[in-house]
Design an enzyme around this catalytic site. Structure first.
Site, PDB file in Angstrom:
ATOM      1  N   GLU A 143       4.036   7.168  -4.465  1.00 52.96           N
ATOM      2  CA  GLU A 143       3.852   5.796  -3.971  1.00 52.96           C
ATOM      3  C   GLU A 143       5.169   5.160  -3.517  1.00 52.96           C
ATOM      4  O   GLU A 143       5.210   4.453  -2.503  1.00 52.96           O
ATOM      5  CB  GLU A 143       3.227   4.932  -5.087  1.00 52.96           C
ATOM      6  CG  GLU A 143       3.008   3.485  -4.696  1.00 52.96           C
ATOM      7  CD  GLU A 143       1.982   3.333  -3.577  1.00 52.96           C
ATOM      8  OE1 GLU A 143       0.821   3.672  -3.797  1.00 52.96           O
ATOM      9  OE2 GLU A 143       2.377   2.882  -2.481  1.00 52.96           O
ATOM     10  N   LYS A 198       8.671   7.888   6.637  1.00 54.02           N
ATOM     11  CA  LYS A 198       7.585   7.101   6.023  1.00 54.02           C
ATOM     12  C   LYS A 198       6.360   7.082   6.918  1.00 54.02           C
ATOM     13  O   LYS A 198       5.218   7.157   6.439  1.00 54.02           O
ATOM     14  CB  LYS A 198       8.076   5.684   5.746  1.00 54.02           C
ATOM     15  CG  LYS A 198       9.238   5.643   4.743  1.00 54.02           C
ATOM     16  CD  LYS A 198       9.876   4.271   4.758  1.00 54.02           C
ATOM     17  CE  LYS A 198      11.065   4.182   3.835  1.00 54.02           C
ATOM     18  NZ  LYS A 198      11.841   2.950   4.061  1.00 54.02           N
TER      19      LYS A 198
END
Ligand SMILES: NC(=O)c1ccc[n+]([C@@H]2O[C@H](COP(=O)([O-])OP(=O)(O)OC[C@H]3O[C@@H](n4cnc5c(N)ncnc54)[C@H](OP(=O)(O)O)[C@@H]3O)[C@@H](O)[C@H]2O)c1
Length: 432
Positions: free
Chosen positions: A127, A203
């Protein structure tokens, strides 16, 4: 649940602090206590602001993966390869859970690690790798799991966002703001990964894989960073009603030859009033558009010890609760391998900026190239002549909507022109 932490820097020390501070509520929510039993970093003697003397120490971090008293290894070292990858592989191969904040490693080796995790029946969670404290991976894996996503895009790098929004607020130029950002801790001493867009690309590749159920493909992300953006571009964009932000965007396009994955990171103009236009400083924000959920906005601190530790600890709580699914939401064997999209036919508006010699005929040369490239000009601004005779002047324009490839064609027609004193800058205007 017994954990080992490799890497005791900003994030590692932050995780220890969080587990100490919120110990009781974490035990209640996880259904059992989460105990650090062993740690590793380079320098055992370094003061880290947290007491590590109570934990076992390993000089060789991969030894953490071999310890019988460890259930889950937390990798907070960094680097796409090297010791972080060796430790991660060893942990999963030993059947231990792995939690990491390492976007570079997941972008490059995420599929391999997910295969190891699936093979060993071990949890793998990351996460904190995207958006720091923002639960965006959870949001996409769980919150929007019933949707077909049409698009995922956003501000994925806090350093670039700090630099661009500070340039906007102060009128200062890139180099000066970068220096300030380094002094204030918003930029690394080697800022290349951030300002060249690589960190945002890591990302984006992770978000695209989770959002669209595709095999992670970092190599296919087209990347341009923010180093060419000048204070004058930001001022010009502002006068036209836009801000400039580094945006990562991904979508899946259906073509007659099959589905294609578009992934790109580049500075864009964003109309004031768009939710991303108000995202300032080191904040991150991700927009996901689902076919039933509509537009969702995830926003918050993209880095820092507290927010990143919060995301790492949430992964640990999920593992303790046994709430773990496939790392990329669906098993690796079922992830689609999509070729990269060719976006030339896509329609959009652009901001173009040229630095030119201040002499007659230059504007006519540029507008002729636009005409021959079939680019229609919506507005054109030529900066007034400066005090210095013979100095460069800036010509900026905004195009009407048209195929992206036409802009490229018009610029190719200008390539080699001795009227231009530098590479033209092209910034797409983000659709509303
Ligand atoms: N910082 C953030 O806000 C943030 C946000 C999201 C994700 N992340 C990710 O989190 C990870 C850690 O980042 P960070 O900012 O905490 O980094 P950091 O402050 O530089 O800490 C790195 C830690 O790893 C240890 N280390 C580095 N190389 C090592 C080696 N070869 N052998 C043993 N130990 C080694 C260092 O040991 P010493 O302390 O002994 O030198 C240090 O404790 C990275 O993957 C980063 O991308 C960071």
């Amino acid at each position: 649940m017994r954990i080992a932490i490799a890497g005791l820097g900003t994030v590692g020390a932050g995780v220890i602090r969080l587990l100490d501070t919120n110990r009781d509520l974490i035990a209640a929510r996880a259904g059992r206590a989460i105990e650090v039993v062993a740690v590793s970093a380079r320098d055992r003697a370094k003061d880290r602001g947290v007491d590590i003397a109570r934990f076992a120490w390993e000089d060789d971090m991969t030894a953490l993966a071999r310890r019988d008293d460890v259930d889950v290894v937390v990798e907070l070292v960094g680097g796409s390869d090297g010791p972080a990858l060796a430790l991660s592989r060893a942990a999963l191969q030993a059947g231990k859970g792995l939690v990491t904040a390492n976007k570079a490693m997941i972008a490059h080796h995420g599929l391999h690690l997910a295969e190891l995790a699936e093979g060993a029946g071990a949890p793998l969670k990351f996460e904190a790798a995207v958006g720091g404290g923002i639960p965006v991976i959870k949001g996409l894996r769980e919150g929007t799991s019933a949707n077909a996503l049409t698009k995922v895009y956003g501000i994925l790098n806090g350093t670039c966002n700090y630099i661009l929004s500070t340039m906007e607020a102060t009128g200062a130029d890139f180099a000066e703001v970068l220096k300030d950002a380094q002094r204030l801790g918003f930029a690394e001493s080697d800022p290349a990964f951030d300002i060249e867009g690589v960190d945002a690309a890591h990302k984006l590749a992770i978000l695209a894989a989770i959002g669209f159920g595709t095999r992670i493909d970092f190599g296919a992300v087209s990347v341009s960073g923010i180093t060419a953006v000048r204070a004058a571009d930001i001022a010009q964009a502002g006068a036209l009603g836009f801000v400039i932000r580094l945006i990562g965007e991904a979508d899946v396009e259906e073509t007659p030859e099959g589905a294609r994955l578009l992934q790109r990171v580049r500075p864009c103009l964003i109309a004031k009033g768009h939710p991303l236009s108000a995202v300032d400083g080191p904040t991150n924000a991700v927009v996901a558009e689902g076919n039933f959920s509509g537009r969702l906005l995830f926003q918050g601190a993209g880095a820092g010890d507290g927010p990143t530790a919060s995301a790492v600890a949430a992964d640990l709580i999920d593992i303790a609760r046994d709430e773990v699914g496939a790392p990329f939401s669906i098993p690796v064997a079922q992830l689609a391998a999509l070729p990269p999209a060719e976006p030339g036919h896509r329609m959009g508006r652009s901001y173009l900026r040229f630095m030119v010699k201040d002499r007659p005929g230059v504007l006519a040369e540029i507008t002729a190239a636009m005409r021959d490239g079939a680019v229609s000009i919506e507005s054109l601004i030529q900066q007034g002549r400066g005090a210095d005779e013979g100095a460069d002047v800036m010509v900026a324009m905004v195009t009407h909507e048209g195929p992206e490839a036409n802009v490229r064609r018009a610029l190719d027609l200008l390539a080699g022109s001795d009227s231009l004193t530098g590479e033209p800058l092209v910034l797409p205007i983000l659709a509303a």
